[in-house]
Scaffold this motif. Sequence first.
Motif, short mmCIF file in Angstrom:
data_model
loop_
_atom_site.label_atom_id
_atom_site.label_comp_id
_atom_site.label_asym_id
_atom_site.label_seq_id
_atom_site.Cartn_x
_atom_site.Cartn_y
_atom_site.Cartn_z
N ARG A 107 0.86 -1.18 0.00
CA ARG A 107 0.00 0.00 0.00
C ARG A 107 0.89 1.22 0.00
N TRP A 109 0.76 5.20 0.60
CA TRP A 109 -0.18 6.09 1.27
C TRP A 109 0.51 7.35 1.76
N ALA A 143 -4.62 6.83 -0.17
CA ALA A 143 -3.85 5.73 -0.75
C ALA A 143 -3.75 5.94 -2.25
#
Length: 153
Positions: A107, A109, A143
């Motif tokens: 991820r 972010w 994100a």
Amino acid sequence: MLIRPTTVADLPELFRLRAQTRENALGPEYLATLGITPATAAASLVNGDTRGWLCEVDGRIVGFASGDRTSGEMLVLAVLPDFEGRGIGRRLLNEVVAWLQVCDCPRIWLTANPDPSGRAYGFYRRCGWAPTGEASGNDEVLAYGVRQPRNAV
């Protein structure tokens, strides 16, 4: 305009620049309360956990960005007010995102001010970032590459 990787030697100037941004200016004293100092930034840069890029215009650093491969976090994006609107922020952001993608971060972010009247609000959304519904202090978590439902605000 030259985009190049950040080096340890650049860090003192980057800390000065960070305090001069139009929105969300953070000075070295405040950053130190968060554990962010030139020494901690240098250690993280040297060990490869973080990586950054900067933009020079006529030999002057006018913007920079960095990310953390251990967390997937886009740590900072800062551009001097006189150099906003020239595509510098987008280019720096793209460098960090590309590196985090190569690092296979599950991820990617960042945290940003959720106020729609702020520059970051629209900028990150136009660059492919979407709110996650999470918060970090007074900031929202965004994100990268997450599809936002059509009816989302």
